[in-house]
Each structure stands twice: as structure tokens, then as C-alpha cells.
Design an enzyme around this catalytic site. Sequence first.
Site, short mmCIF file in Angstrom:
data_model
loop_
_atom_site.label_atom_id
_atom_site.label_comp_id
_atom_site.label_asym_id
_atom_site.label_seq_id
_atom_site.Cartn_x
_atom_site.Cartn_y
_atom_site.Cartn_z
N HIS A 19 82.35 48.97 49.63
CA HIS A 19 82.05 50.40 49.80
C HIS A 19 80.68 50.61 50.43
O HIS A 19 80.49 51.47 51.29
CB HIS A 19 82.14 51.09 48.44
CG HIS A 19 81.74 52.53 48.45
ND1 HIS A 19 80.52 52.97 47.98
CD2 HIS A 19 82.39 53.62 48.91
CE1 HIS A 19 80.45 54.28 48.12
NE2 HIS A 19 81.56 54.69 48.68
N GLU A 62 80.99 50.01 54.08
CA GLU A 62 81.61 51.16 54.75
C GLU A 62 80.55 52.22 55.06
O GLU A 62 80.53 52.80 56.16
CB GLU A 62 82.70 51.73 53.85
CG GLU A 62 83.31 53.04 54.36
CD GLU A 62 83.56 54.03 53.24
OE1 GLU A 62 83.22 55.21 53.42
OE2 GLU A 62 84.12 53.63 52.20
N HIS A 63 79.66 52.48 54.11
CA HIS A 63 78.58 53.45 54.35
C HIS A 63 77.65 52.98 55.46
O HIS A 63 77.28 53.76 56.35
CB HIS A 63 77.77 53.66 53.06
CG HIS A 63 78.36 54.67 52.14
ND1 HIS A 63 77.69 55.83 51.81
CD2 HIS A 63 79.54 54.72 51.47
CE1 HIS A 63 78.43 56.55 50.97
NE2 HIS A 63 79.56 55.88 50.75
N GLU A 121 76.25 59.17 44.57
CA GLU A 121 77.72 59.25 44.52
C GLU A 121 78.24 58.74 43.18
O GLU A 121 79.17 59.32 42.60
CB GLU A 121 78.31 58.44 45.67
CG GLU A 121 79.82 58.57 45.82
CD GLU A 121 80.36 57.80 47.01
OE1 GLU A 121 81.60 57.81 47.20
OE2 GLU A 121 79.57 57.18 47.76
#
Length: 420
Positions: A47, A50-51, A127
Site C-alpha cells: 500500500h 501504491e502511494h 489514513e
Amino acid sequence: MKTNLTTLSNGLRIVSECMPGLASASVGVWVMAGGRHETVEQNGIAHFLEHMAFKGTSRRSALQIAEEIEDVGGYINAYTSREMTAYYARVLQADVPLALDVISDIVLNPVFNPADIETERHVILQEIGQALDTPDDIIFDWLQEAAFPGQALGRTILGPEERVSAFNEGDLRRFVGQHYGPGQMIVAAAGAVDHDALVKQAEAIFGGLGPIAAHGQEAALWQGRERREVKDLEQVHFALGFAGPGYRHADLYAAQVYSTAMGGGMSSRLFQKIREERGLCYSIYAQSGSYDDTGMVTIYAGTSAEEISDLCALTTDELKRSTEDMTEAEVARARAQMKAGLLMGLESPSSRAERMARYLAIWGRVPDLAEATARIDAVSVGDVRRFAEGLVTSSANALALYGPVERAPHLADIRQRLAA
């Protein structure tokens, strides 16, 4: 509509469908690397990666990545799941080459600037905090952990704060080197797209990549447990999970029809019995999700601390009743809902591109719609009752509760009631 598939010599697959009458297309790169492919020390890095893909490449700054797509009225995004990471864009027909160029750039050429890593680390920590403040979101992570404790499949996609706080450039590049090979990537496009032109561009971009060895994944092992988190909330959030079929299992469609009949809409059993007749909750639903080698049928509801016990008892009773009195009308309605959802979803080029990429990753081919609808139609009442029987008699289940849970039954209580 015809599905076109081309495989390059290095293993990269390009799949597309032209949708006549559309002026736009969805194009993206799906990578078969997600949370399930991480080690304990890497938890959250798929993840994080991905960022970081959007923070700049050797050719574009973060602003340029956004501007080049939005200057032509397009949209670009990405997501990370437990078995896949996707990078995709929606653009007009003339801008498909631009979209693939930008997406391939962020996938293949991220710079991982240390300052940007620190900035994005802070964003991801925010997040994580937001997820913890969203009970009907975080509870599914906790249910996953309860079902598969100590396993990659049970760990959160976002990762724990202590891991996210420690990732560096070397960690990111190591994960890319382990999992981002051409044989692990699928270029998928749908809408106003020309397959030959897509293949030519993809070959120019990806054709020089050397293959990498596929990293095996840890086999899933159900070890259903219970997680209860006490917090001063207005409602108790309840998630009950049962072991379900993987993508290739013969019961895949029976599980989907069953979960739709039980809690897939306003006419479903759980909605009618628990919300409409008893008023015990505002939201209740069931769903079936699958992975490579396992799956989960999940029931979720939110209710008051005073009524959680009644809600659990009624839910359990409806699960037991479904093994004997699930009707043809209920099954027919569920099949119709599933087929309509499938066909309506495929009116979107984004949904169609994602469907092709996922099916190609799972089965190595893309079944046509006639095959998919035929498999749904083939599910009988007997199939659904048999699946329901296997569900309620199995000990492969898990429970997650969040909120004022003091009056909520334990997993052992639910198992005992199911077995009675």
C-alpha cells in the site's frame, strides 16, 4: 464484444475489449502483488508503494502526473487489495496512449525521494487513524485477523503504525524487485480502445523487462477466533465470518447466491426479518468474498448495546433455517440480482477492464458473459441449502465486535446456538 489477449515473450499480458459507441476508455496495470505477498516485516509496504508511485518518477513530478491526466479531462487512481495492486486511468479515446504512458511511468520509474517518503508516511498514518475512527470499516480488518491470525492474509493492508513508520527507500525497492516483474503484470483496457495499438505501445514500454521468479504465497489456514474491542460508541458493530470458497472452488457461485439471498438487498432474509419486522438495526447485509485458495461469507450489522444479543440470536436462527426452507423464489431473485449487477457493471469500461484483469490473474483466461451467467443460473435451491448446511455445521467461523460490546454473545455462544 470480443476479448483480445496478447502475451509478450517476457510474460506480460495485454487484454482489451472494444466497446462500440463509447468515446472514452479505461486503461491500467494490474500487479499480482498485494498485502498477502508481504512478510511480517513488510506488512503495509504494498500500500505504501501504491502511494509512492504518484509522488514522482524519473520523468515526471507528482504535479505533472496529476496535471497530464487532468489536463485532458481524465481521472487517475490506484488501490491495493490483499492479492493485487492496480493503477488505472479513465480518459477519452485519443488520450489512451497518454494514459498508458503515465501509468507505466509511475509503475516502472518511481524515484522514492526520501523527503516524499516522509510526507507520504504521514499521509498513510493519517489514513490508519481515519480507519480506526470508522467502525464499519475497521471491523472487517479485525474479522480478517480473527479468521487468519498470524498469517499474511489476516494482516491489515494499511499495515501497523510501527511498520509504516520504519519503511525506507530500500524496503520499497526490494518489494518492487521481488514482485513487479512482467509475468506478474497485466495491462487491461476497455472502451474506445484499439488492441493492436495497445499491444504495440505496451511492448515498447514493457518488452525490455526481464522476467523475475514468482514468489509463492503462504497457504491460508482458517483459525477462526474472536476479537472484541470496547469503545464508547452509539452502536455495537457486529461482523460474523464463515469459511467460504476460493475463486476456483465449485461452490463459488452457490456461496454468492446464498449470501445475496440472505443479505444482498432489501428483500433479503436478514433485512426483512431483523430490520423490517423487528427494527433491530438500520444496516444489515451479507456478502461473499473470495481469494486464491479460500474465501469468507460475512454478515455485518450495527445495533444498540441493548439489542445486540437479540440481533445475534435472530441472525443465527435465520442461518439455521436457511438450510431447510430456502425457497426457489429466494434463489431465483438472488440469481437475477447477481446477473443484473454483473451486466450493469459491465456497462462501465472501468468495471470491464478490472473484470478482465482479475479473471486473467485467477484463471488465465477471461470467461465470456454467457459462461458467467450460465454458472449463476445453474445454482439450484438444493445447492444453496447444501452450502448453507456446510456453513452452519462448520467450526470455521470468526467474530469481530466493536463498541459497547459487554452484552454481546461470544463466538462460542454463537457456535453452540448453530449446533443446537
